[in-house]
Scaffold this motif. Structure first.
Motif, PDB file in Angstrom:
ATOM      1  N   ASP A 412       0.828  -1.216   0.000  1.00 41.74           N
ATOM      2  CA  ASP A 412       0.000   0.000   0.000  1.00 41.74           C
ATOM      3  C   ASP A 412       0.859   1.261   0.000  1.00 41.74           C
ATOM      4  O   ASP A 412       0.571   2.237   0.700  1.00 41.74           O
ATOM      5  CB  ASP A 412      -0.931   0.020   1.225  1.00 41.74           C
ATOM      6  N   GLY A 413       1.949   1.245  -0.773  1.00 38.62           N
ATOM      7  CA  GLY A 413       2.808   2.411  -0.867  1.00 38.62           C
ATOM      8  C   GLY A 413       3.850   2.518   0.224  1.00 38.62           C
ATOM      9  O   GLY A 413       4.698   3.419   0.206  1.00 38.62           O
ATOM     10  N   GLU A 414       3.827   1.602   1.166  1.00 38.58           N
ATOM     11  CA  GLU A 414       4.804   1.605   2.263  1.00 38.58           C
ATOM     12  C   GLU A 414       5.824   0.499   2.032  1.00 38.58           C
ATOM     13  O   GLU A 414       5.466  -0.648   1.754  1.00 38.58           O
ATOM     14  CB  GLU A 414       4.086   1.376   3.599  1.00 38.58           C
ATOM     15  N   GLU A 415       7.086   0.836   2.148  1.00 43.75           N
ATOM     16  CA  GLU A 415       8.133  -0.174   1.974  1.00 43.75           C
ATOM     17  C   GLU A 415       8.333  -0.931   3.282  1.00 43.75           C
ATOM     18  O   GLU A 415       8.484  -0.332   4.347  1.00 43.75           O
ATOM     19  CB  GLU A 415       9.445   0.492   1.553  1.00 43.75           C
ATOM     20  N   ARG A 416       8.306  -2.236   3.178  1.00 43.34           N
ATOM     21  CA  ARG A 416       8.524  -3.081   4.353  1.00 43.34           C
ATOM     22  C   ARG A 416       9.643  -4.071   4.070  1.00 43.34           C
ATOM     23  O   ARG A 416       9.688  -4.689   3.001  1.00 43.34           O
ATOM     24  CB  ARG A 416       7.249  -3.836   4.729  1.00 43.34           C
ATOM     25  N   VAL A 417      10.536  -4.227   5.043  1.00 38.67           N
ATOM     26  CA  VAL A 417      11.667  -5.145   4.923  1.00 38.67           C
ATOM     27  C   VAL A 417      11.584  -6.153   6.067  1.00 38.67           C
ATOM     28  O   VAL A 417      11.310  -5.774   7.212  1.00 38.67           O
ATOM     29  CB  VAL A 417      13.010  -4.387   4.979  1.00 38.67           C
ATOM     30  N   ALA A 418      11.831  -7.408   5.751  1.00 42.70           N
ATOM     31  CA  ALA A 418      11.804  -8.449   6.793  1.00 42.70           C
ATOM     32  C   ALA A 418      12.711  -9.591   6.384  1.00 42.70           C
ATOM     33  O   ALA A 418      13.090  -9.732   5.214  1.00 42.70           O
ATOM     34  CB  ALA A 418      10.378  -8.949   7.016  1.00 42.70           C
ATOM     35  N   SER A 419      13.073 -10.402   7.343  1.00 42.54           N
ATOM     36  CA  SER A 419      13.893 -11.586   7.074  1.00 42.54           C
ATOM     37  C   SER A 419      13.278 -12.784   7.776  1.00 42.54           C
ATOM     38  O   SER A 419      12.441 -12.643   8.679  1.00 42.54           O
ATOM     39  CB  SER A 419      15.337 -11.380   7.553  1.00 42.54           C
ATOM     40  N   GLY A 420      13.701 -13.967   7.347  1.00 42.10           N
ATOM     41  CA  GLY A 420      13.166 -15.183   7.942  1.00 42.10           C
ATOM     42  C   GLY A 420      14.094 -16.356   7.718  1.00 42.10           C
ATOM     43  O   GLY A 420      15.014 -16.299   6.893  1.00 42.10           O
ATOM     44  N   THR A 421      13.891 -17.399   8.484  1.00 44.58           N
ATOM     45  CA  THR A 421      14.643 -18.649   8.325  1.00 44.58           C
ATOM     46  C   THR A 421      13.658 -19.771   8.074  1.00 44.58           C
ATOM     47  O   THR A 421      12.460 -19.650   8.345  1.00 44.58           O
ATOM     48  CB  THR A 421      15.477 -18.962   9.580  1.00 44.58           C
ATOM     49  N   GLY A 422      14.175 -20.888   7.566  1.00 41.27           N
ATOM     50  CA  GLY A 422      13.303 -22.022   7.292  1.00 41.27           C
ATOM     51  C   GLY A 422      14.083 -23.265   6.966  1.00 41.27           C
ATOM     52  O   GLY A 422      15.319 -23.286   7.037  1.00 41.27           O
ATOM     53  N   SER A 423      13.363 -24.315   6.593  1.00 42.78           N
ATOM     54  CA  SER A 423      14.012 -25.586   6.265  1.00 42.78           C
ATOM     55  C   SER A 423      14.722 -25.529   4.923  1.00 42.78           C
ATOM     56  O   SER A 423      15.527 -26.390   4.594  1.00 42.78           O
ATOM     57  CB  SER A 423      12.971 -26.711   6.256  1.00 42.78           C
ATOM     58  N   GLY A 424      14.429 -24.518   4.114  1.00 43.39           N
ATOM     59  CA  GLY A 424      15.058 -24.303   2.816  1.00 43.39           C
ATOM     60  C   GLY A 424      14.862 -22.856   2.427  1.00 43.39           C
ATOM     61  O   GLY A 424      14.161 -22.099   3.117  1.00 43.39           O
ATOM     62  N   PRO A 425      15.465 -22.414   1.317  1.00 41.79           N
ATOM     63  CA  PRO A 425      15.342 -21.005   0.935  1.00 41.79           C
ATOM     64  C   PRO A 425      13.912 -20.567   0.652  1.00 41.79           C
ATOM     65  O   PRO A 425      13.533 -19.438   0.967  1.00 41.79           O
ATOM     66  CB  PRO A 425      16.226 -20.902  -0.314  1.00 41.79           C
ATOM     67  N   VAL A 426      13.103 -21.435   0.054  1.00 42.00           N
ATOM     68  CA  VAL A 426      11.705 -21.079  -0.211  1.00 42.00           C
ATOM     69  C   VAL A 426      10.948 -20.910   1.096  1.00 42.00           C
ATOM     70  O   VAL A 426      10.216 -19.930   1.301  1.00 42.00           O
ATOM     71  CB  VAL A 426      11.024 -22.142  -1.099  1.00 42.00           C
ATOM     72  N   ASP A 427      11.131 -21.856   2.013  1.00 42.74           N
ATOM     73  CA  ASP A 427      10.475 -21.778   3.317  1.00 42.74           C
ATOM     74  C   ASP A 427      10.911 -20.529   4.070  1.00 42.74           C
ATOM     75  O   ASP A 427      10.094 -19.844   4.713  1.00 42.74           O
ATOM     76  CB  ASP A 427      10.806 -23.039   4.121  1.00 42.74           C
ATOM     77  N   ALA A 428      12.201 -20.192   3.976  1.00 47.40           N
ATOM     78  CA  ALA A 428      12.710 -18.994   4.638  1.00 47.40           C
ATOM     79  C   ALA A 428      12.081 -17.736   4.037  1.00 47.40           C
ATOM     80  O   ALA A 428      11.724 -16.791   4.756  1.00 47.40           O
ATOM     81  CB  ALA A 428      14.231 -18.941   4.516  1.00 47.40           C
ATOM     82  N   ALA A 429      11.937 -17.716   2.704  1.00 50.20           N
ATOM     83  CA  ALA A 429      11.338 -16.554   2.040  1.00 50.20           C
ATOM     84  C   ALA A 429       9.872 -16.390   2.432  1.00 50.20           C
ATOM     85  O   ALA A 429       9.385 -15.276   2.626  1.00 50.20           O
ATOM     86  CB  ALA A 429      11.471 -16.697   0.530  1.00 50.20           C
ATOM     87  N   VAL A 430       9.165 -17.510   2.540  1.00 49.28           N
ATOM     88  CA  VAL A 430       7.758 -17.452   2.958  1.00 49.28           C
ATOM     89  C   VAL A 430       7.666 -16.892   4.375  1.00 49.28           C
ATOM     90  O   VAL A 430       6.788 -16.069   4.684  1.00 49.28           O
ATOM     91  CB  VAL A 430       7.108 -18.845   2.882  1.00 49.28           C
TER      92      VAL A 430
END
Length: 511
Positions: A412-430
């Motif tokens: 909605d016009g606002e920039e948001r940055v976040a990070s995550g971890t997971g069992s694989g790169p796709v899971d981390a991105a989700v």
């Protein structure tokens, strides 16, 4: 449910009592690459119980200590269903089953000469004597006993009957006709089971090597069997066992014989698929993705007018929903219905133009997703839509101990940055997406498919996702050389479509 109209020559009386024995946890687990943990066996046993399965074969106690622990976990559930263990024709296997506190055992003994002489290396007479001793031993320990005549469909019928009679006389609760290698057809099954049913209770164990698993199971029931061995999704060695869901719906729809809670079948199929890692074939009866999916314009139009037009029974019967697919065969009615599902307004002329473009896209060999349709509709109607969520940047790494991903979104016009971890790169991105969107990302990932479009080390892959939010679903496909980027782009686009429906500003990300 309402079955087809009975005919005077119906071979299975609707007043018959037929029960199902599920052997997913034993014979199903023998499918190549399938191995169930004790926790998974417990979860599936509970699901089978809720579905109303009468007998659950929890495993084979002789396999090892780990298998016995898993069987014991199932017996500890104190289910209403009879919990059993598979045993070879030796006393030690019965002792191991007793250690697991099972309710009963299936004692498999050879019945064809190929197995009596070639596999076990004994004689017909000694095989009869050994079987009687084992049955007496098991019943002396208060076990429910079923004797399985292995390779019964290739056995001499006179000897098979003698083996059944010996088993029943020794105290067995029933004898099982086993088409161990999926060898026979319904005519021989009928002849064999009819003969065995004259002696006492009979069950049937059929395999699908010739695609005749259901036909043979129904033939066995028609001939007098009142217990059918099945596996969920037809799992099992080689081509698999007869599928529980197919036997259950066939008996109900064709013969008005109820065995289990039909509405639980699809959920059960999905749980088994997740636990075993074996995907549901799209064209599989009852539980396949395409079983209640309509693309053809004629079929879609007919189904919209009368839901019984092109379906033998309502999808809700087995816990499913009807779906209209988009593709080269989609007509105006299907396009109009799908647009209505997404609250898109279009005139008759616009619907016709959208349908033409959908057909053209399908002619190129593409599967047309919801996102494709909506993009076409926006172009045709001139209703340009501002995105709610847009992917600005993605970084994912998987070389370390814990795969990580960072993501930058325009929300909605606002920039948001976040990070995550997971069992694989796709899971981390989700995980990073969910972190960036907070409670707004409350959509569920219903399906996720990856297909290689090209070969070689630089192969392009297509990722297709279906996401659900507030009873609304959307399917999006994206093609990239990077599977992580394709996955994230598809999920972000799906979320964008789902969130746009709310037509209200998104809340800030959760702290």
């Amino acid at each position: 449910m309402h079955s087809q109209t009975p005919t005077p020559d119906q071979t299975i009386d609707p007043d018959r009592t037929v029960r199902l024995l599920d052997t997913t946890l034993r014979d199903g687990e023998q499918a190549p690459g399938v191995s169930l943990s004790p926790d998974e066996k417990v979860e599936l046993a509970r699901s089978l119980e809720r579905a109303g399965v009468s007998v659950i074969e929890a495993g084979s106690a002789c396999t090892g200590a780990g298998e016995r622990r898993a069987i014991s976990r199932v017996t500890d559930l104190d289910l209403d269903a009879l919990v059993t263990s598979f045993c070879r024709g030796i006393r030690a296997d019965v002792d191991l089953a007793l250690e697991c506190d099972v309710d009963g055992v299936h004692i498999v003994v050879p019945s064809s000469d190929r197995h009596v002489e070639g596999k076990v290396g004994t004689s017909r007479e000694d095989n009869l004597a050994t079987t009687a001793e084992l049955v007496e031993y098991a019943t002396d320990h208060d076990l429910w006993v079923e004797v399985i005549g292995e390779d019964g469909s290739r056995a001499d019928l006179d000897y098979l009957a003698e083996l059944a009679e010996t088993s029943l006389d020794a105290g067995a609760d029933r004898f099982c006709f086993a088409d161990t290698v999926g060898h026979t057809g319904p005519e021989h099954t009928t002849a064999a089971v009819s003969r065995l049913a004259e002696l006492g209770p009979v069950s049937a164990h059929t395999h699908d090597d010739l695609g005749l698993g259901v036909a043979n199971a129904l033939a066995a029931v028609s001939a007098g069997a009142d217990l059918v061995h099945c596996t969920v999704n037809g799992l099992g060695e080689r081509a698999g066992n007869v599928a529980l869901e197919e036997v259950a719906i066939a008996l109900s729809h064709v013969y008005d014989v109820e065995t289990v809670d039909l509405e639980s079948l699809y959920g059960l199929a999905q749980r088994v698929s997740r636990a075993t890692g074996v995907e549901l074939p799209p064209n599989k009866a009852v539980i396949g993705e395409n079983a209640f999916t309509h693309e053809s314009g004629i079929h879609t139009d007919g189904t919209l007018k009368d839901d019984k037009m092109y379906e033998p029974y309502a999808p809700e019967t087995v816990g499913r929903e009807r779906r209209l697919a988009l593709g080269k065969h989609t007509g105006r009615a299907g396009v109009a219905a799908t647009l209505e599902e997404h609250d898109v307004e279009a005139s008759d002329d616009e619907v016709g133009e959208i349908a033409t473009r959908v057909t053209e896209l399908g002619d190129r060999g593409r599967r047309v997703t919801d996102a494709d349709l909506l993009a076409i509709a926006e172009d045709v109607t001139g209703d340009d839509r501002e995105r709610v969520v847009d992917l600005l940047d993605l970084t994912a790494t998987s070389g370390g101990a814990v795969p990580t991903a960072s993501i930058r979104l325009d929300v909605d016009g606002e920039e948001r940055v976040a990070s995550g971890t997971g069992s694989g790169p796709v899971d981390a991105a989700v995980s990073a997406i969910r972190e960036a969107l907070g409670s707004s990302a409350d959509a569920e990932l219903e399906s996720y498919h990856v297909d290689a479009v090209t070969g070689g080390t630089d192969a392009v892959v297509t990722v297709e996702v279906t996401m659900v939010r507030n009873d609304r679903s959307v399917t999006v496909a994206r093609s990239e050389a990077d599977i992580t980027r394709a996955s994230v782009e598809a999920m972000v686009d799906a979320l964008d479509r789902l969130l746009a429906v709310d037509q209200r500003p998104l809340a800030p990300a959760d702290d």
